[in-house]
Design a protein around this motif. Structure first.
Motif, PDB file in Angstrom:
ATOM      1  N   PRO A 404       0.682  -1.547   0.130  1.00 25.40           N
ATOM      2  CA  PRO A 404       0.386  -0.046  -0.153  1.00 25.40           C
ATOM      3  C   PRO A 404       0.760   1.458  -0.362  1.00 25.40           C
ATOM      4  O   PRO A 404       0.719   2.116  -0.153  1.00 25.40           O
ATOM      5  N   PHE A 405       1.835   1.127   0.801  1.00 26.34           N
ATOM      6  CA  PHE A 405       2.789   2.020   0.203  1.00 26.34           C
ATOM      7  C   PHE A 405       4.059   2.769  -0.737  1.00 26.34           C
ATOM      8  O   PHE A 405       4.802   3.498  -0.204  1.00 26.34           O
ATOM      9  N   ILE A 406       3.991   1.298  -1.490  1.00 22.82           N
ATOM     10  CA  ILE A 406       4.919   1.681  -2.416  1.00 22.82           C
ATOM     11  C   ILE A 406       5.314   3.190  -3.148  1.00 22.82           C
ATOM     12  O   ILE A 406       6.672   2.799  -4.052  1.00 22.82           O
ATOM     13  N   PHE A 407       3.787   3.392  -3.207  1.00 21.86           N
ATOM     14  CA  PHE A 407       3.522   4.677  -4.286  1.00 21.86           C
ATOM     15  C   PHE A 407       4.468   5.910  -3.410  1.00 21.86           C
ATOM     16  O   PHE A 407       4.264   6.950  -4.302  1.00 21.86           O
ATOM     17  N   PHE A 410       9.791   8.135  -1.609  1.00 17.87           N
ATOM     18  CA  PHE A 410      11.068   7.837  -0.323  1.00 17.87           C
ATOM     19  C   PHE A 410      10.802   6.614   0.124  1.00 17.87           C
ATOM     20  O   PHE A 410      11.563   6.279   1.270  1.00 17.87           O
ATOM     21  N   TYR A 411       9.559   6.233   0.144  1.00 18.39           N
ATOM     22  CA  TYR A 411       9.260   5.140   0.673  1.00 18.39           C
ATOM     23  C   TYR A 411      10.037   3.541   0.049  1.00 18.39           C
ATOM     24  O   TYR A 411       9.938   3.640  -1.120  1.00 18.39           O
ATOM     25  N   ARG A 412      11.071   2.814   0.887  1.00 17.28           N
ATOM     26  CA  ARG A 412      11.932   1.585   0.331  1.00 17.28           C
ATOM     27  C   ARG A 412      10.860   0.615   1.125  1.00 17.28           C
ATOM     28  O   ARG A 412      10.851   0.262   2.489  1.00 17.28           O
ATOM     29  N   ALA A 413      10.471  -1.040   0.319  1.00 17.17           N
ATOM     30  CA  ALA A 413      10.135  -1.823   0.841  1.00 17.17           C
ATOM     31  C   ALA A 413      11.288  -2.194   1.628  1.00 17.17           C
ATOM     32  O   ALA A 413      11.182  -2.587   2.604  1.00 17.17           O
ATOM     33  N   ASP A 414      12.706  -2.759   0.944  1.00 17.65           N
ATOM     34  CA  ASP A 414      13.546  -3.375   1.476  1.00 17.65           C
ATOM     35  C   ASP A 414      14.494  -1.885   1.462  1.00 17.65           C
ATOM     36  O   ASP A 414      15.929  -1.801   0.775  1.00 17.65           O
ATOM     37  N   LYS A 415      15.010  -1.685   2.406  1.00 13.22           N
ATOM     38  CA  LYS A 415      16.037  -0.385   2.526  1.00 13.22           C
ATOM     39  C   LYS A 415      16.816  -0.686   2.577  1.00 13.22           C
ATOM     40  O   LYS A 415      17.798   0.088   2.138  1.00 13.22           O
ATOM     41  N   VAL A 416      17.717  -1.227   3.226  1.00 16.33           N
ATOM     42  CA  VAL A 416      19.392  -1.965   2.782  1.00 16.33           C
ATOM     43  C   VAL A 416      19.441  -2.679   1.704  1.00 16.33           C
ATOM     44  O   VAL A 416      20.230  -2.165   1.040  1.00 16.33           O
ATOM     45  N   ARG A 417      18.474  -3.382   0.487  1.00 16.86           N
ATOM     46  CA  ARG A 417      18.527  -3.595  -0.518  1.00 16.86           C
ATOM     47  C   ARG A 417      18.279  -2.366  -1.508  1.00 16.86           C
ATOM     48  O   ARG A 417      19.139  -2.281  -2.466  1.00 16.86           O
ATOM     49  N   SER A 418      17.984  -1.132  -1.240  1.00 15.28           N
ATOM     50  CA  SER A 418      17.179  -0.174  -1.958  1.00 15.28           C
ATOM     51  C   SER A 418      18.844   0.934  -2.351  1.00 15.28           C
ATOM     52  O   SER A 418      19.073   1.557  -3.337  1.00 15.28           O
ATOM     53  N   ARG A 419      19.033   1.022  -1.134  1.00 13.21           N
ATOM     54  CA  ARG A 419      19.996   1.632  -0.235  1.00 13.21           C
ATOM     55  C   ARG A 419      21.133   1.146  -2.058  1.00 13.21           C
ATOM     56  O   ARG A 419      22.281   1.948  -2.098  1.00 13.21           O
ATOM     57  N   ILE A 430       7.419   8.894  -9.300  1.00 12.55           N
ATOM     58  CA  ILE A 430       7.513   9.586 -10.193  1.00 12.55           C
ATOM     59  C   ILE A 430       6.258   8.787 -11.403  1.00 12.55           C
ATOM     60  O   ILE A 430       5.001   9.579 -11.801  1.00 12.55           O
ATOM     61  N   VAL A 431       6.327   7.681 -11.126  1.00 15.08           N
ATOM     62  CA  VAL A 431       6.166   6.780 -12.284  1.00 15.08           C
ATOM     63  C   VAL A 431       4.239   7.214 -12.212  1.00 15.08           C
ATOM     64  O   VAL A 431       3.156   7.146 -13.075  1.00 15.08           O
ATOM     65  N   ILE A 444      -0.049  -3.353  -9.296  1.00 13.93           N
ATOM     66  CA  ILE A 444       1.297  -4.430  -8.765  1.00 13.93           C
ATOM     67  C   ILE A 444       0.663  -5.536  -7.755  1.00 13.93           C
ATOM     68  O   ILE A 444      -0.026  -5.167  -6.823  1.00 13.93           O
ATOM     69  N   ARG A 445       1.305  -6.423  -8.193  1.00 13.85           N
ATOM     70  CA  ARG A 445       1.336  -7.776  -7.412  1.00 13.85           C
ATOM     71  C   ARG A 445       2.632  -9.093  -6.971  1.00 13.85           C
ATOM     72  O   ARG A 445       3.271  -8.283  -7.952  1.00 13.85           O
ATOM     73  N   SER A 446       2.858  -8.774  -5.625  1.00 13.34           N
ATOM     74  CA  SER A 446       3.947  -9.015  -5.746  1.00 13.34           C
ATOM     75  C   SER A 446       3.773 -10.652  -4.661  1.00 13.34           C
ATOM     76  O   SER A 446       2.830 -10.384  -3.723  1.00 13.34           O
ATOM     77  N   ASP A 447       4.729 -11.439  -4.580  1.00 13.71           N
ATOM     78  CA  ASP A 447       5.239 -12.355  -3.768  1.00 13.71           C
ATOM     79  C   ASP A 447       6.619 -12.451  -3.305  1.00 13.71           C
ATOM     80  O   ASP A 447       7.458 -12.450  -4.445  1.00 13.71           O
TER      81      ASP A 447
END
Length: 461
Positions: A404-407, A410-419, A430-431, A444-447
């Motif tokens: 629900p928060f990915i749009f 500055f929200y990052r679901a995986d902060k370590v990997r995103s950085r 932006i999208v 968006i559907r994701s597992d």
């Protein structure tokens, strides 16, 4: 001449009232003057009729004696008389007599010898009024009596009326100005209310608007324009605030990392390879900062009205193909294959540049968050109502509670990997903004650890 609208209106009202009152006063005075003149004409007619019985069939009457009798009878002085005996047969004056020869010029008037009995004519002779009347006819002779008396233009009535108008006109003008001032103030009171409302609006309450209740239609459009200006100003101010807050928040981390790397490197002498590793980390963080700033500027500067004006007809399949060709070079760094599974010819009405940015960001995310030696698939299909653009990967996926928060910015679901992978948390924001401008829907559907599927629904034109 006047900056104040109220003073302008009062000045114009003052000038108009002076003209109106002057014209009206002149009309009243001239009407009264004509009335007095009519009274003079009536007197002349009555006197002319009164002398008819005094004329005899034989002999000539003397103008002086008749003038004396009339003055005594009617108390009109001065009164001058001229009697004319006109020979109808020879068509010339047979005999005439004047009561005062020195006033003979008063009777230099045309004689209407063909007029009917009792016909009377009036003539202006300076301050005098002269009448000529056919009063008697015998055999071949017509008898005319001409009377002349002063016009009563200096009568007490006219004098009283003249001075009354002189006194009344300024008083009426003052009264009218007072009334006009009250009416103008009352009329301009909505403007004062608008000014008061505008003064109460500052940078701290840009969301406030000028109340349009009870606003006259003449300034309603002005108020609506000002409210629209406030809306645009608030929007711009919010963008600047967001940019400032976002930039200050997001730049802290990479700058802290850069500073930390430099401080650690300078604490002791190191091998060249160690310095190279530090410089690589600093370069990576610098690239991340540059990318973040570019995306922040994009979010802050783009105006939807300006964007909509750049819409044009384009081929969606070509846009998708171009985006895939661009992203393939980036995907080679991880040996990821970006493949078009299905694509159909399609024409839409959109902003090509923005649409490419959105598709590129989605493809880039799919590559970034997929393991090496994997695949990313993209397809373009359709049904009766819409086109469906699908991007699918078998990457790390997104946890359900993060979806629900990915749009959000500055929200990052995986902060370590995103950085680590250079993500800024702005790509999906932006999208979403671009797709909202186009009225497209994204799902968006994701597992987790199985992959992500992105569906974009594009309505047919």
């Amino acid at each position: 001449m006047f900056k104040s609208l109220r003073l302008k209106l009062l000045f114009y009202f003052f000038i108009i009232n002076i003209i109106v009152l002057f014209v009206y006063g002149a009309f009243i005075y001239n009407t009264a003057k004509k009335g007095v003149l009519n009274t003079t004409d009536t007197q002349l007619k009555m006197v002319s009729i009164d002398v008819i019985p005094d004329f005899k069939k034989d002999g000539y009457e003397n103008a002086s004696s008749i003038a004396k009798e009339l003055i005594e009878e009617f108390s009109i002085e001065p009164l001058f008389v001229k009697i004319i005996y006109y020979d109808k047969k020879n068509k010339k004056i047979e005999h005439q007599t004047l009561s005062s020869k020195i006033h003979g010029w008063l009777f230099d008037i045309p004689l209407n010898e063909i007029g009917h009995l009792g016909s009377i004519y009036y003539f202006d002779k300076g301050a005098y009024r002269t009448s000529s009347m056919l009063i008697f006819e015998k055999d071949d002779t017509k008898v005319f009596i001409q009377l002349s008396m002063q016009k009563d233009i200096d009568s007490p009535y006219l004098k009283q009326l003249f001075f009354g108008l002189i006194i009344a006109t300024p008083i009426l003008l003052i009264i009218f100005l007072i009334i006009a001032n009250l009416l103008i103030n009352r009329t301009l009171s909505p403007v004062k209310d608008v000014i008061k409302s505008v003064k109460s609006i500052s940078a701290n309450n840009l969301s406030s608007r000028v109340n349009t209740d009870n606003i006259p239609s003449e300034i309603e459009e002005l108020v609506a324009t000002f409210n629209k200006l406030l809306h645009n100003l608030e929007d711009s101010f919010n963008k600047i605030t967001d940019f400032s807050n976002n930039a200050s928040h997001e730049l802290k981390t990479p700058l802290t990392v850069i500073r930390g790397e430099i401080e650690v490197a300078l604490k002791q002498d190191r091998e060249p390879n160690e310095y190279k590793e530090v410089l690589k980390d600093i370069l990576q963080e610098s690239i991340s900062i540059q990318k973040m700033i570019e995306q922040l500027f994009f979010l802050a500067k783009k105006d939807s009205t300006e964007i909509n004006s750049n819409f044009s007809e384009l081929y969606l399949d070509e846009v998708v193909t171009d985006s895939v060709m661009q992203i393939k070079k980036f995907a080679l760094t991880k040996n990821i294959d970006v493949e078009i599974k299905k694509i159909i010819p399609s024409t839409i009405y959109a902003n090509e540049t923005l649409l490419k940015i959105a598709i590129n960001n989605l493809l880039r995310n799919a590559v970034i968050y997929s393991p090496r030696d994997s695949h990313v698939y993209i397809s373009l299909s359709e049904d009766d109502k819409e086109y469906l653009l699908t991007i699918e990967d078998n990457g790390y996926g997104i946890q359900e509670e993060d979806l629900p928060f990915i749009f959000e910015r500055f929200y990052r679901a995986d902060k370590v990997r995103s950085r680590k992978d250079g993500g800024t948390g702005l790509g999906l924001a932006i999208v979403k903004m671009i797709l909202d401008i186009h009225n497209y829907t994204i799902q968006i559907r994701s597992d987790k650890n199985r992959g992500t599927i992105v569906n974009i629904k594009i309505a047919k034109n």
